[in-house]
Design a protein around this motif. Structure first.
Motif, PDB file in Angstrom:
ATOM      1  N   ARG A 136     -14.307  11.567 -50.637  1.00 10.60           N
ATOM      2  CA  ARG A 136     -13.492  11.756 -51.150  1.00 10.60           C
ATOM      3  C   ARG A 136     -11.999  11.776 -50.490  1.00 10.60           C
ATOM      4  O   ARG A 136     -11.213  10.744 -51.115  1.00 10.60           O
ATOM      5  CB  ARG A 136     -13.677  13.408 -51.895  1.00 10.60           C
ATOM      6  CG  ARG A 136     -14.757  13.596 -52.572  1.00 10.60           C
ATOM      7  CD  ARG A 136     -15.188  12.696 -53.934  1.00 10.60           C
ATOM      8  NE  ARG A 136     -16.388  12.995 -54.030  1.00 10.60           N
ATOM      9  CZ  ARG A 136     -17.367  12.147 -54.116  1.00 10.60           C
ATOM     10  NH1 ARG A 136     -17.236  10.914 -53.805  1.00 10.60           N
ATOM     11  NH2 ARG A 136     -18.664  12.338 -54.111  1.00 10.60           N
ATOM     12  N   PHE A 137     -11.850  12.143 -49.624  1.00  8.03           N
ATOM     13  CA  PHE A 137     -10.596  11.914 -48.748  1.00  8.03           C
ATOM     14  C   PHE A 137     -10.778  10.673 -48.021  1.00  8.03           C
ATOM     15  O   PHE A 137      -9.599  10.206 -47.616  1.00  8.03           O
ATOM     16  CB  PHE A 137     -10.302  13.312 -47.754  1.00  8.03           C
ATOM     17  CG  PHE A 137      -9.910  14.366 -48.307  1.00  8.03           C
ATOM     18  CD1 PHE A 137      -9.035  14.412 -49.205  1.00  8.03           C
ATOM     19  CD2 PHE A 137     -10.326  15.530 -47.806  1.00  8.03           C
ATOM     20  CE1 PHE A 137      -8.433  15.650 -49.843  1.00  8.03           C
ATOM     21  CE2 PHE A 137      -9.847  16.789 -48.356  1.00  8.03           C
ATOM     22  CZ  PHE A 137      -8.985  16.882 -49.457  1.00  8.03           C
ATOM     23  N   ARG A 138     -11.905  10.117 -47.647  1.00  5.54           N
ATOM     24  CA  ARG A 138     -12.129   8.938 -46.935  1.00  5.54           C
ATOM     25  C   ARG A 138     -11.510   8.948 -45.433  1.00  5.54           C
ATOM     26  O   ARG A 138     -10.736   8.067 -45.053  1.00  5.54           O
ATOM     27  CB  ARG A 138     -11.716   7.703 -47.571  1.00  5.54           C
ATOM     28  CG  ARG A 138     -12.260   7.466 -49.122  1.00  5.54           C
ATOM     29  CD  ARG A 138     -12.101   6.167 -49.876  1.00  5.54           C
ATOM     30  NE  ARG A 138     -12.658   6.063 -50.891  1.00  5.54           N
ATOM     31  CZ  ARG A 138     -12.612   5.002 -51.959  1.00  5.54           C
ATOM     32  NH1 ARG A 138     -11.901   4.106 -51.534  1.00  5.54           N
ATOM     33  NH2 ARG A 138     -13.072   5.205 -53.035  1.00  5.54           N
ATOM     34  N   VAL A 139     -11.658  10.195 -44.883  1.00  5.29           N
ATOM     35  CA  VAL A 139     -11.103  10.273 -43.609  1.00  5.29           C
ATOM     36  C   VAL A 139     -11.893   9.491 -42.458  1.00  5.29           C
ATOM     37  O   VAL A 139     -13.028   9.264 -42.645  1.00  5.29           O
ATOM     38  CB  VAL A 139     -11.158  11.721 -43.389  1.00  5.29           C
ATOM     39  CG1 VAL A 139     -10.626  11.862 -41.708  1.00  5.29           C
ATOM     40  CG2 VAL A 139     -10.214  12.886 -44.219  1.00  5.29           C
ATOM     41  N   ARG A 140     -11.329   8.870 -41.538  1.00  7.03           N
ATOM     42  CA  ARG A 140     -11.680   8.013 -40.604  1.00  7.03           C
ATOM     43  C   ARG A 140     -11.860   8.886 -39.250  1.00  7.03           C
ATOM     44  O   ARG A 140     -10.966   9.647 -39.180  1.00  7.03           O
ATOM     45  CB  ARG A 140     -11.037   6.722 -40.473  1.00  7.03           C
ATOM     46  CG  ARG A 140     -11.297   5.837 -41.765  1.00  7.03           C
ATOM     47  CD  ARG A 140     -10.317   4.643 -41.698  1.00  7.03           C
ATOM     48  NE  ARG A 140      -9.020   5.241 -41.687  1.00  7.03           N
ATOM     49  CZ  ARG A 140      -7.968   4.449 -41.936  1.00  7.03           C
ATOM     50  NH1 ARG A 140      -8.137   3.152 -41.803  1.00  7.03           N
ATOM     51  NH2 ARG A 140      -6.538   4.858 -41.662  1.00  7.03           N
ATOM     52  N   PRO A 141     -12.623   8.687 -38.487  1.00  4.32           N
ATOM     53  CA  PRO A 141     -12.609   9.431 -37.243  1.00  4.32           C
ATOM     54  C   PRO A 141     -11.476   9.514 -36.521  1.00  4.32           C
ATOM     55  O   PRO A 141     -11.203  10.335 -35.703  1.00  4.32           O
ATOM     56  CB  PRO A 141     -13.758   8.601 -36.138  1.00  4.32           C
ATOM     57  CG  PRO A 141     -14.470   7.912 -37.329  1.00  4.32           C
ATOM     58  CD  PRO A 141     -13.523   7.321 -38.375  1.00  4.32           C
ATOM     59  N   ASP A 142     -10.638   8.420 -36.372  1.00  5.09           N
ATOM     60  CA  ASP A 142      -9.197   8.308 -35.649  1.00  5.09           C
ATOM     61  C   ASP A 142      -8.058   9.017 -36.478  1.00  5.09           C
ATOM     62  O   ASP A 142      -6.802   8.798 -36.120  1.00  5.09           O
ATOM     63  CB  ASP A 142      -8.918   6.965 -35.068  1.00  5.09           C
ATOM     64  CG  ASP A 142      -9.173   5.815 -35.954  1.00  5.09           C
ATOM     65  OD1 ASP A 142      -9.274   6.020 -37.177  1.00  5.09           O
ATOM     66  OD2 ASP A 142      -8.480   4.790 -35.818  1.00  5.09           O
ATOM     67  N   ASP A 143      -8.335   9.245 -37.752  1.00  5.33           N
ATOM     68  CA  ASP A 143      -7.403   9.878 -38.552  1.00  5.33           C
ATOM     69  C   ASP A 143      -6.619  11.058 -38.057  1.00  5.33           C
ATOM     70  O   ASP A 143      -7.313  11.989 -37.783  1.00  5.33           O
ATOM     71  CB  ASP A 143      -7.548  10.132 -40.035  1.00  5.33           C
ATOM     72  CG  ASP A 143      -7.781   8.725 -40.870  1.00  5.33           C
ATOM     73  OD1 ASP A 143      -7.266   7.522 -40.047  1.00  5.33           O
ATOM     74  OD2 ASP A 143      -8.427   8.713 -41.945  1.00  5.33           O
ATOM     75  N   GLY A 144      -5.371  11.245 -37.998  1.00  3.36           N
ATOM     76  CA  GLY A 144      -4.661  12.402 -37.629  1.00  3.36           C
ATOM     77  C   GLY A 144      -4.425  13.282 -39.113  1.00  3.36           C
ATOM     78  O   GLY A 144      -4.998  13.029 -39.980  1.00  3.36           O
ATOM     79  N   GLY A 145      -3.129  13.841 -39.174  1.00  5.56           N
ATOM     80  CA  GLY A 145      -2.786  14.441 -40.467  1.00  5.56           C
ATOM     81  C   GLY A 145      -3.183  16.036 -40.424  1.00  5.56           C
ATOM     82  O   GLY A 145      -3.925  16.542 -39.515  1.00  5.56           O
TER      83      GLY A 145
END
Length: 328
Positions: A136-145
């Motif tokens: 759903r969020f499609r977070v990737r391993p290197d994503d911050g936030g």
């Protein structure tokens, strides 16, 4: 393998649980038949329990760990004797029984370092948390936030925290009001834990620039608050189904609401259905490496009507920390 099995069922909406004798399921082409060793109770159990089963014996249960005793003709992922954990499907009979038939594509190998009880606490919440973050969020391993996890000490919230910390660069803010819940969320890895009773002020104190993502297990009456807390383009994942939900407050900042239902793949069997097997296998590796832990908090010995009723009451009161499990 015996021809019949003992199961716990109810026959009327919200009715009492009783022991019934049912045939041991026969596996379909992609099915495993699992001898159930432990089950856990989730909010979905209490919700389905309140529906009308049409006079039939309705067996609940959407989490289990056990041993494969039979396989269908097209099964390729498992063999008889394998130890597994899974959540099953709301379209089929549940896991509160001696044996359970389940499609191999939504089953994972049980973490080797966990007991059956510890493993049974994980599948449904793990799948929900993983799909929240990565589908759903499609977070990737290197994503911050920044991720705000509402109900951080609950079953799903506990797994969202752990997976976000283990597999992403997100800063995780959990909400909890009781000292027990705050300590639990902190121990699981939340960077900050705030009181949901003063959500706006609490969030501003630890994330003055706002948050990017919100996981929401209880969304009714919260959309305007989420719109205020979220940055432009921010996103929400909701796992409940509040009636008459008004999402217009999200428009001005181009924010997005996603729905997450971990039963979608079992219900509709899309081409990527095996993703649930893959994620459960990956989480088993994380558990065995000591990176993720079981959320088992309370264990009841014996799958009896009395224990199942007690577990339903504990889950329904809304104050559970972690998960409650019944063992065979």
């Amino acid at each position: 393998m015996p021809e019949t099995m003992r199961a716990l069922a109810h026959h009327t909406a919200g009715g009492p649980f009783s022991e019934v004798e049912l045939p041991v399921p026969t596996p379909g082409p992609r099915d495993l038949v699992v001898e159930v060793r432990a089950v856990s109770v989730n909010p979905v159990d209490t919700k389905v329990h309140g529906g009308d089963p049409g006079g039939e014996a309705k067996v609940l249960g959407y989490d289990a760990a056990g041993v494969v005793t039979a396989v269908g003709d097209e099964v390729t992922l498992f063999s008889v004797g394998d130890e597994v954990y899974h959540a099953g499907s709301i379209a089929r009979q549940g896991t509160n029984a001696g044996f359970h038939a389940v499609d191999e594509r939504i089953v994972g190998p049980k973490p080797r370092t966990l007991s059956f009880a510890e493993a049974a606490a994980l599948p449904l919440t793990t799948i929900t948390a993983w799909e929240t973050l990565f589908d759903r969020f499609r977070v990737r391993p290197d994503d911050g936030g920044t991720l705000l996890v509402m109900g951080a000490a609950g079953g799903v919230g506990s797994m969202v925290i752990q997976l976000a910390r283990a597999l992403t660069g997100l800063t995780v803010i959990g909400t909890a009001s009781r000292e027990e819940s705050r300590r639990w969320a902190t121990d699981l890895g939340a960077h900050h834990v705030i009181d949901h009773h003063d959500l706006v002020a609490g969030t501003a104190a630890v994330a003055p620039d706002g948050v990017d993502l919100v996981f929401s297990p209880r969304t009714a009456g919260m959309i305007e608050t989420y719109a205020e807390l979220l940055n432009t383009g921010g996103e929400i994942v909701a796992i409940d189904e509040p009636e008459g939900l008004e999402t217009l407050p999200l428009k001005d900042k181009s924010q997005t609401l996603h729905w997450e239902l971990m039963f979608t793949r079992p219900l509709f069997e899309p081409p990527d259905m095996v993703a649930q097997h893959d994620l459960l296998a990956r989480v088993a590796e994380l558990v065995d490496a000591g990176t993720v832990r079981s959320t088992l908090v309370e264990q009841l010995e014996g799958l009896t009507p009395e224990n199942l009723q007690r577990a339903h009451e504990r889950v329904a009161d809304g104050h559970m920390v972690g998960k409650i499990v019944l063992t065979m």
